[in-house]
Design a protein around this motif. Structure first.
Motif, PDB file in Angstrom:
ATOM      1  N   VAL A  26     108.169  72.000  42.063  1.00 17.72           N
ATOM      2  CA  VAL A  26     108.730  71.224  43.437  1.00 17.72           C
ATOM      3  C   VAL A  26     110.280  71.810  43.623  1.00 17.72           C
ATOM      4  CG1 VAL A  26     109.540  69.532  44.619  1.00 17.72           C
ATOM      5  CG2 VAL A  26     107.087  69.372  43.434  1.00 17.72           C
ATOM      6  N   LEU A  27     111.002  71.689  42.660  1.00 19.51           N
ATOM      7  CA  LEU A  27     112.223  72.459  42.825  1.00 19.51           C
ATOM      8  C   LEU A  27     112.277  73.809  42.968  1.00 19.51           C
ATOM      9  CD1 LEU A  27     114.202  70.045  39.986  1.00 19.51           C
ATOM     10  CD2 LEU A  27     114.348  70.141  42.509  1.00 19.51           C
ATOM     11  N   ALA A  28     111.453  74.460  42.458  1.00 16.50           N
ATOM     12  CA  ALA A  28     111.255  76.047  42.652  1.00 16.50           C
ATOM     13  C   ALA A  28     110.861  76.283  44.137  1.00 16.50           C
ATOM     14  CB  ALA A  28     110.242  76.689  41.862  1.00 16.50           C
ATOM     15  N   LEU A  29     110.412  75.422  45.022  1.00 17.22           N
ATOM     16  CA  LEU A  29     110.142  75.575  46.288  1.00 17.22           C
ATOM     17  C   LEU A  29     111.488  75.988  47.314  1.00 17.22           C
ATOM     18  CD1 LEU A  29     107.281  72.871  46.934  1.00 17.22           C
ATOM     19  CD2 LEU A  29     106.996  75.456  46.222  1.00 17.22           C
ATOM     20  N   PRO A  30     112.302  75.012  47.347  1.00 12.06           N
ATOM     21  CA  PRO A  30     113.322  75.558  48.086  1.00 12.06           C
ATOM     22  C   PRO A  30     114.189  76.934  47.528  1.00 12.06           C
ATOM     23  CG  PRO A  30     113.695  73.431  47.063  1.00 12.06           C
ATOM     24  CD  PRO A  30     112.437  73.869  46.722  1.00 12.06           C
ATOM     25  N   LEU A  31     113.986  77.228  46.399  1.00 16.53           N
ATOM     26  CA  LEU A  31     114.563  78.531  45.908  1.00 16.53           C
ATOM     27  C   LEU A  31     113.816  79.640  46.374  1.00 16.53           C
ATOM     28  CD1 LEU A  31     115.201  77.947  41.921  1.00 16.53           C
ATOM     29  CD2 LEU A  31     116.468  77.841  43.985  1.00 16.53           C
ATOM     30  N   CYS A  32     112.332  79.505  46.635  1.00 20.82           N
ATOM     31  CA  CYS A  32     111.677  80.416  47.377  1.00 20.82           C
ATOM     32  C   CYS A  32     111.876  80.644  48.757  1.00 20.82           C
ATOM     33  CB  CYS A  32     109.993  80.377  47.266  1.00 20.82           C
ATOM     34  SG  CYS A  32     109.565  80.160  45.567  1.00 20.82           S
ATOM     35  N   ALA A  60     108.429  85.591  47.021  1.00 21.11           N
ATOM     36  CA  ALA A  60     108.907  84.275  47.582  1.00 21.11           C
ATOM     37  C   ALA A  60     107.520  83.735  48.093  1.00 21.11           C
ATOM     38  CB  ALA A  60     110.211  84.195  48.205  1.00 21.11           C
ATOM     39  N   LEU A  61     107.192  84.491  49.044  1.00 29.36           N
ATOM     40  CA  LEU A  61     106.094  83.834  50.069  1.00 29.36           C
ATOM     41  C   LEU A  61     104.764  83.645  48.957  1.00 29.36           C
ATOM     42  CD1 LEU A  61     105.571  86.307  52.963  1.00 29.36           C
ATOM     43  CD2 LEU A  61     105.936  83.869  52.929  1.00 29.36           C
ATOM     44  N   THR A  62     104.521  84.497  48.138  1.00 30.68           N
ATOM     45  CA  THR A  62     103.342  83.956  47.131  1.00 30.68           C
ATOM     46  C   THR A  62     103.821  82.937  46.431  1.00 30.68           C
ATOM     47  OG1 THR A  62     103.913  86.047  46.032  1.00 30.68           O
ATOM     48  CG2 THR A  62     101.761  86.365  47.121  1.00 30.68           C
ATOM     49  N   GLY A  63     105.088  82.742  45.878  1.00 30.73           N
ATOM     50  CA  GLY A  63     105.297  81.719  44.926  1.00 30.73           C
ATOM     51  C   GLY A  63     105.229  80.033  45.827  1.00 30.73           C
ATOM     52  N   LEU A  64     105.522  80.262  47.062  1.00 30.50           N
ATOM     53  CA  LEU A  64     105.432  78.943  47.848  1.00 30.50           C
ATOM     54  C   LEU A  64     103.892  78.382  47.580  1.00 30.50           C
ATOM     55  CD1 LEU A  64     106.945  79.752  51.245  1.00 30.50           C
ATOM     56  CD2 LEU A  64     107.840  78.106  49.443  1.00 30.50           C
ATOM     57  N   VAL A  65     103.054  79.323  47.516  1.00 33.93           N
ATOM     58  CA  VAL A  65     101.560  78.667  47.426  1.00 33.93           C
ATOM     59  C   VAL A  65     101.291  78.907  45.652  1.00 33.93           C
ATOM     60  CG1 VAL A  65      99.307  79.322  48.062  1.00 33.93           C
ATOM     61  CG2 VAL A  65     101.098  79.593  49.851  1.00 33.93           C
ATOM     62  N   PHE A  66     101.507  80.070  45.204  1.00 37.94           N
ATOM     63  CA  PHE A  66     100.972  79.985  43.897  1.00 37.94           C
ATOM     64  C   PHE A  66     101.587  79.362  42.776  1.00 37.94           C
ATOM     65  CE2 PHE A  66      98.804  83.519  46.184  1.00 37.94           C
ATOM     66  CZ  PHE A  66      97.365  83.186  45.623  1.00 37.94           C
ATOM     67  N   ILE A  67     102.796  79.215  42.918  1.00 39.61           N
ATOM     68  CA  ILE A  67     103.568  78.213  41.932  1.00 39.61           C
ATOM     69  C   ILE A  67     102.847  76.826  42.033  1.00 39.61           C
ATOM     70  CG2 ILE A  67     105.636  77.089  41.487  1.00 39.61           C
ATOM     71  CD1 ILE A  67     107.281  79.359  42.308  1.00 39.61           C
ATOM     72  N   ILE A  86     110.747  75.954  59.419  1.00 39.52           N
ATOM     73  CA  ILE A  86     110.915  74.718  59.600  1.00 39.52           C
ATOM     74  C   ILE A  86     109.904  73.613  58.746  1.00 39.52           C
ATOM     75  CG2 ILE A  86     111.264  72.779  61.136  1.00 39.52           C
ATOM     76  CD1 ILE A  86     112.920  74.784  62.711  1.00 39.52           C
ATOM     77  N   MET A  87     108.927  73.862  58.853  1.00 38.26           N
ATOM     78  CA  MET A  87     107.666  73.045  58.576  1.00 38.26           C
ATOM     79  C   MET A  87     107.741  73.325  56.938  1.00 38.26           C
ATOM     80  SD  MET A  87     106.860  71.484  61.110  1.00 38.26           S
ATOM     81  CE  MET A  87     105.619  70.501  60.397  1.00 38.26           C
ATOM     82  N   LEU A  88     107.991  74.509  56.488  1.00 37.14           N
ATOM     83  CA  LEU A  88     108.022  74.674  54.925  1.00 37.14           C
ATOM     84  C   LEU A  88     109.134  73.944  54.293  1.00 37.14           C
ATOM     85  CD1 LEU A  88     106.969  78.352  54.748  1.00 37.14           C
ATOM     86  CD2 LEU A  88     105.738  76.533  53.880  1.00 37.14           C
ATOM     87  N   TRP A  89     110.418  73.911  54.974  1.00 36.57           N
ATOM     88  CA  TRP A  89     111.478  73.278  54.565  1.00 36.57           C
ATOM     89  C   TRP A  89     111.176  71.962  54.524  1.00 36.57           C
ATOM     90  CZ3 TRP A  89     115.273  74.568  51.579  1.00 36.57           C
ATOM     91  CH2 TRP A  89     115.707  75.880  51.541  1.00 36.57           C
TER      92      TRP A  89
END
Lengths: 483, 102, 494
Positions: free
Chosen positions: A36-42, A5-12, A79-82
């Protein structure tokens, strides 16, 4: 799961940046929206993990620092990521219509936006000073390029000014990183905090870093580049820049001051930062009051609103820390909503000169409604996220009997009410100009809804303090200033 | 002693860069000035790391290499932006005189 | 189980308001049905609350916004007094407004904000602590501003701007006082008699300063001197707005806030101990005289009524500031009495202005014969304001005066007498002109209709006029506002 999930946030987003360059125009928007929609899922599993187990640390590719890279996720970063993920979705939906495929803008926007997102997410996860530098550069370059989309001369020049100042700021920051590494042999913020001895070298480094970051965050009087850049950028880009990009360097400033230099006794410097914030609040608000164009009003309002975050430094306390975090969040939502609404207004009427915006309540009622809701939060009127932020700030000032800051926050709120009500009054009630036969077209429903959703979220942030505050409280900085 | 010399020289170069950035009208000159500044930053980073020049510090070198890559990328991008400005306005500068909030 | 009721009271109007915006300008029938439907639902809810209160079950809705900072909506006896008044007058004013704005533009905007305005009033009435009160107080400012500016004329916009300046500056002061109070004493629910004494602060100075700050915050809306000057300027609003503004919404919200502040936050004893009761009473007394004198000097009917409001609303502040069972009763009951009488007066003034173009006092000549029902309603309400027995105004003044004597505040009596004389001086000439002077040959506005008094406009005015008589005549009845208020007052002064 957590690592993915962490890597997904950046590498997606990073992967999509590269993929999207190979795709035809028509496929770019939908693919990016999916990313972008994948980000909340991560973020969901990460939120659960932080909630139950506290901070997460990830060593990338199993290279130990200092050569390897470490990511760290705590409540504030979460919070900032959200905020980023939540702002990104409506902005992308808006961009689907405002940067239609087939035009140059529709080609250029998507890869830049993905690169920017990857940079922002990586920055919030970074735990060492150099990584912060790299990601910040990535954000600056992508951000500058996005301002220039569309090729308006005014926007291009604003972008160049932003770039030159941004590069200068980065160099100051990099120089400081070099100095700190030279003395401590470390880059990890916590480690540097332990090893760095207050002294001339450390002070120089702190001043250089702070100056660089103040320029990037457009804190008065280093704000000169911001209004033109944010005011002339294309609609969704303004929303991204004001909602997310300026927050990034402020976030770094908070990290460096409270984590790295947390236990240094720097009351005079902290007061100075607070005074800069005061200058930002007063100057930004008064400048916003006299702007002839809607987007310039909003841009100067950003200058003013960022000033509140700076009050964290002189008021250093748990309430102030909560308030500053909340202000970053609430302002991000409200300001993005405002700029999207302004983009719809500008596109619909062909101008955003306030004097030409008559009868908006008849022409674009929902966009005006979204703008007004966002304005409620910016002004700090209840119930809204902005209100809670200001309430906590006032509380912090009260507890420390810092009457000056208390008065400042009150006056700042009144000034913001003055410039925002001026806009609303001019757009709805304009004597002698009612029903001027200006031509207008209804913006796409999805663009309007994007603005509305963000505005509603800014209001909703006034009701969801409990989980947010427990995340914020779970990520208190180290050091002795926290009572 | 050499360390001090390096730092002094780098500071001088940095100063020249700042001066150029402020004074130059032509955007190309401003970009050159920024590049001059970044060189001085790299020199300082190299000098203050390590233990007085006897053995090189690999981390510092990695940082500087990354820094150089970023500087190159930023410069290339800035040049492209400069060309767009030139095409849009006919002048390779961003003087204040001709922009107002239209 | 019934704890959602207070929230529902607020949401009914809020949802109605938003739905009206979404319906758009053209769907007139749907809008009318929605307006009336929501108003009726609200009356049913009020009836429901009444039953709950009578069996001593006060429903309460609570939501934490920040740790130690709750949004509390609660129905107690005092809030029910204000809710009932608002719910009844909302229905009546809606009927009036639909008729009044028959051919106006931007009706969706008007009725939308009108409903939100009522929702805020409900929130203010039901607020269970000062913080909740503040939230809805702000919302009220936001919702009334577009109503004041509604006509879009230069005067309207300037009036609205003045309104906004006063109220927002007031709320900044309010907020500082609120933060201060919360810092000192924490979040405290409204409790009869107040709870501030319990915190055991020896240094009264801070409590005094906070009190002054909060009184300023509320005094702006209650039009206490010298924070009253927005009110006459806001007269540019359409008549139904003025009616609602003066009778239930803005001005009353400020007055109601003062009641809550004195009775439920500080508690009457502490207010007296701090010496703040006298201060507030003097300010109120001055405002009463000042407002009346200014009213006498106005030639515009609506402006005269506006200054009359400045004066009359201060009776409420005077009553609670003087303290004691009787005076407090007089002050609180004036919330209802003044509301009914003043809304009648504004309804009538609106009818005069739209039908015949009559806006100045000199143009009232002979109106009694042309528009008998309207003129009669105006007369009744005017006489009530003067305090002619057995009208509602007399009941208020009687309790105020008797209460002041009971606590030894003799100086209030001359104030009341002077005010009554001034009331008579600025209402009687109007009444005399309507009934005794001859009709002019031409009215300011050419008469186009054969029937001047149409149902939608006149019936509301007649109803409120009758109500204002009935609550005076039957003041001793156990269901009258007076009996209700006396029940409340016994909680404070057992």
């Amino acid at each position: 799961m957590i690592a993915e999930a962490l890597t997904g946030l950046v590498f997606i987003p990073l992967g999509v940046t590269l993929v999207v360059l190979l795709l035809p125009d028509r496929a770019r928007g939908p693919l990016c929206l999916a990313a972008v929609l994948a980000l909340p899922l991560c973020l969901l599993p990460l939120t659960e993990a932080v909630w139950t187990n506290g901070d997460i640390t990830l060593v990338l590719a199993e290279f130990a620092p200092p050569l390897g890279i470490v990511w760290r996720l705590d409540g504030l970063a979460l919070i900032m990521l959200w905020l980023t993920a939540i702002v990104a979705v409506p902005v992308s939906i808006h961009a689907l219509t405002s940067f239609p495929p087939g035009q140059a803008s529709g080609r250029e926007f998507w890869p830049l936006w993905m690169m920017l997102l990857a940079g922002i997410n990586a920055l919030f996860l970074s735990a060492d000073l150099f990584n912060l530098y790299v990601t910040l550069e990535m954000i600056t370059l992508a951000g500058v390029a996005m301002i220039g989309i569309g090729g308006k001369a005014l926007a291009l020049k604003a972008a160049m000014r932003y770039l030159l100042l941004g590069l200068l700021a980065s160099l100051l920051y990099l120089l400081a990183v070099g100095l700190i590494y030279g003395q401590t042999g470390a880059l990890d913020i916590d480690l540097v905090g332990e090893r760095l001895q207050p002294g001339r070298m450390a002070a120089t480094a702190l001043v250089l870093m702070t100056t660089g970051l103040l320029v990037k965050s457009a804190i008065f009087p280093m704000h000169v580049w911001l209004p033109a850049a944010h005011g002339n950028a294309p609609g969704p880009v303004s929303a991204i820049l004001s909602g997310l990009v300026v927050k990034v360097s402020l976030y770094m400033l908070i990290r460096i001051w409270l984590w790295m230099a947390g236990d240094w006794e720097l009351p005079a410097a902290a007061t100075a930062l607070g005074l800069l914030g005061a200058g930002a609040i007063l100057y930004g608000s008064i400048a916003a009051l006299i702007q002839p164009r809607l987007k310039m009003v909003i841009a100067y309002s950003t200058v003013a609103q960022l000033g509140y975050v700076m009050l964290l430094f002189p008021l250093a306390s748990i309430e102030a820390y909560r308030a500053a975090s909340y202000q970053l969040l609430a302002h991000g939502l409200a300001k993005a909503a405002m700029f999207l609404a302004a983009a719809n207004i500008l596109k619909s009427l062909g101008t955003d000169r306030l004097i030409a915006l008559t009868d908006l309540d008849r022409k674009l009622p929902v966009d005006l409604f979204a703008f007004t809701l966002a304005a409620v939060s910016i002004m700090g009127l209840p119930p809204s996220g902005g209100f809670l932020a200001k309430w906590m700030l006032l509380e912090a000032a009260w507890r420390q009997e810092a009457w000056g800051w208390l008065v400042l926050v009150s006056v700042g709120s009144l000034l913001s009410a003055a410039y925002l009500f001026r806009v609303i009054a001019l757009t709805c009630f304009h004597p002698g100009r009612r029903h001027a036969s200006t031509r207008w077209q209804t913006p796409p429903r999805s663009a309007t809804n994007a603005a509305l959703i963000l505005a509603l979220l800014a209001i909703a942030a006034g009701f969801t303090s409990a989980p947010l505050l427990s995340l914020i409280d779970g990520s208190l900085p180290p050091g002795g200033i926290w009572p | 002693m050499t360390e001090v010399m390096f730092v002094l020289a780098a500071s001088l170069v940095f100063g020249i860069g700042v001066w150029g950035l402020l004074i130059a009208e032509h955007l190309l000159r401003k970009l050159l000035a920024l590049n001059v500044m970044s060189s001085s930053v790299f020199i300082i980073m190299l000098v203050v790391s390590g233990d007085g020049g006897t053995s090189p510090d690999p981390v510092a070198q990695a940082l500087i290499l990354t820094g150089i890559v970023i500087a190159v990328a930023a410069t290339a991008f800035a040049l492209a932006l400069m060309i767009s400005i030139y095409r849009a306005t006919g002048r390779p500068s961003i003087s204040e005189s001709d922009d107002d909030d239209r | 189980m019934m704890d959602w009721l207070p929230l529902a009271m607020v949401l009914v109007s809020l949802v109605a308001g938003i739905a009206i915006f979404l319906l758009g300008e053209q769907r007139q029938l749907a809008r009318t049905l929605l307006n009336l439907g929501a108003a009726l639902v609200k009356l049913v809810l009020v009836a429901f609350l009444f039953m709950l209160i009578v069996v001593d079950r006060a429903p309460e809705f609570r939501l934490a916004l920040l740790p130690g900072l709750d949004l509390v909506l609660r129905a107690d006896a005092l809030s029910l007094l204000f809710t009932t008044l608002s719910a009844v007058l909302w229905l009546i004013t809606t009927v009036y407004a639909i008729a009044y704005l028959e051919r106006d533009e931007n009706r969706a905007r008007f009725f939308g904000f009108f409903s939100i305005c009522v929702a805020s009033t409900m929130g203010i009435a039901m607020a269970g602590n000062l913080f909740t009160f503040f939230i809805f107080y702000e919302l009220l400012t936001l919702a009334t501003w577009p109503l004041v500016a509604h006509s879009g004329t230069r005067a309207a916009i300037l009036g609205a701007r003045t309104y906004l300046r006063y109220t927002l500056a007031g709320s900044a002061v309010f907020l500082v006082g609120l933060i201060w109070l919360y810092g000192l004493a924490g979040s405290r629910d409204f409790i009869a008699g107040g709870t501030l004494e319990a915190i055991g602060v020896d240094d009264y100075t801070e409590l005094r300063i906070i009190f002054v700050f909060l009184v300023i915050g509320m005094g702006v809306k209650a039009a206490l001197f010298p924070m009253h000057s927005w009110l006459p300027k806001a007269m540019v609003a359409p008549a139904p707005v003025s009616a609602l503004l003066h009778a239930v919404a803005v001005v009353k919200a400020g007055a109601f806030g003062l009641v809550r502040l004195v009775e439920d936050v500080y508690g009457p004893e502490l207010v007296a101990d701090l010496g703040m009761g006298n201060l507030l009473a003097v300010a109120a007394a001055f405002t009463i005289i000042y407002g009346s004198v200014m009213a006498l000097r106005q030639t515009d009917i609506k402006r005269r009524l506006a200054f009359s409001t400045v004066s009359q609303v201060s009776y409420i502040a005077l009553g609670v500031a003087v303290g004691g069972m009787m005076a407090t009763t007089g002050g609180m009951v004036h919330l209802v009495h003044q509301g009914l009488m003043k809304i009648t007066l504004f309804f009538c003034a609106g009818i005069f202005a739209t039908v015949l173009g009559v806006k100045h006092i000199g143009q009232l000549d002979g109106l009694g014969r042309r528009m008998p029902w309207t003129a009669l309603s105006f007369t009744i309400a005017g006489l009530g304001m003067i305090g002619l027995p057995p009208m509602a105004g007399f009941v208020s003044k009687y309790y105020l005066g008797a209460g002041a004597i009971a606590v030894g505040a003799w100086w209030v009596i001359p104030v009341l007498i002077a005010s009554t004389l001034l009331n008579a001086a600025y209402f009687l000439p109007l009444i005399k002109r309507m009934w005794m002077h001859a009709e002019p040959e031409q009215w300011p506005k050419p008469v186009t209709l054969s029937r001047l008094e149409t149902g939608g406009l006149v019936v509301p005015a007649v109803i409120t006029a009758m109500l204002s008589v009935l609550i005076g005549v039957f003041a001793a009845h156990p269901l009258s506002p007076l009996s209700w208020v006396m029940g409340i007052a016994t909680e404070y002064f057992p």
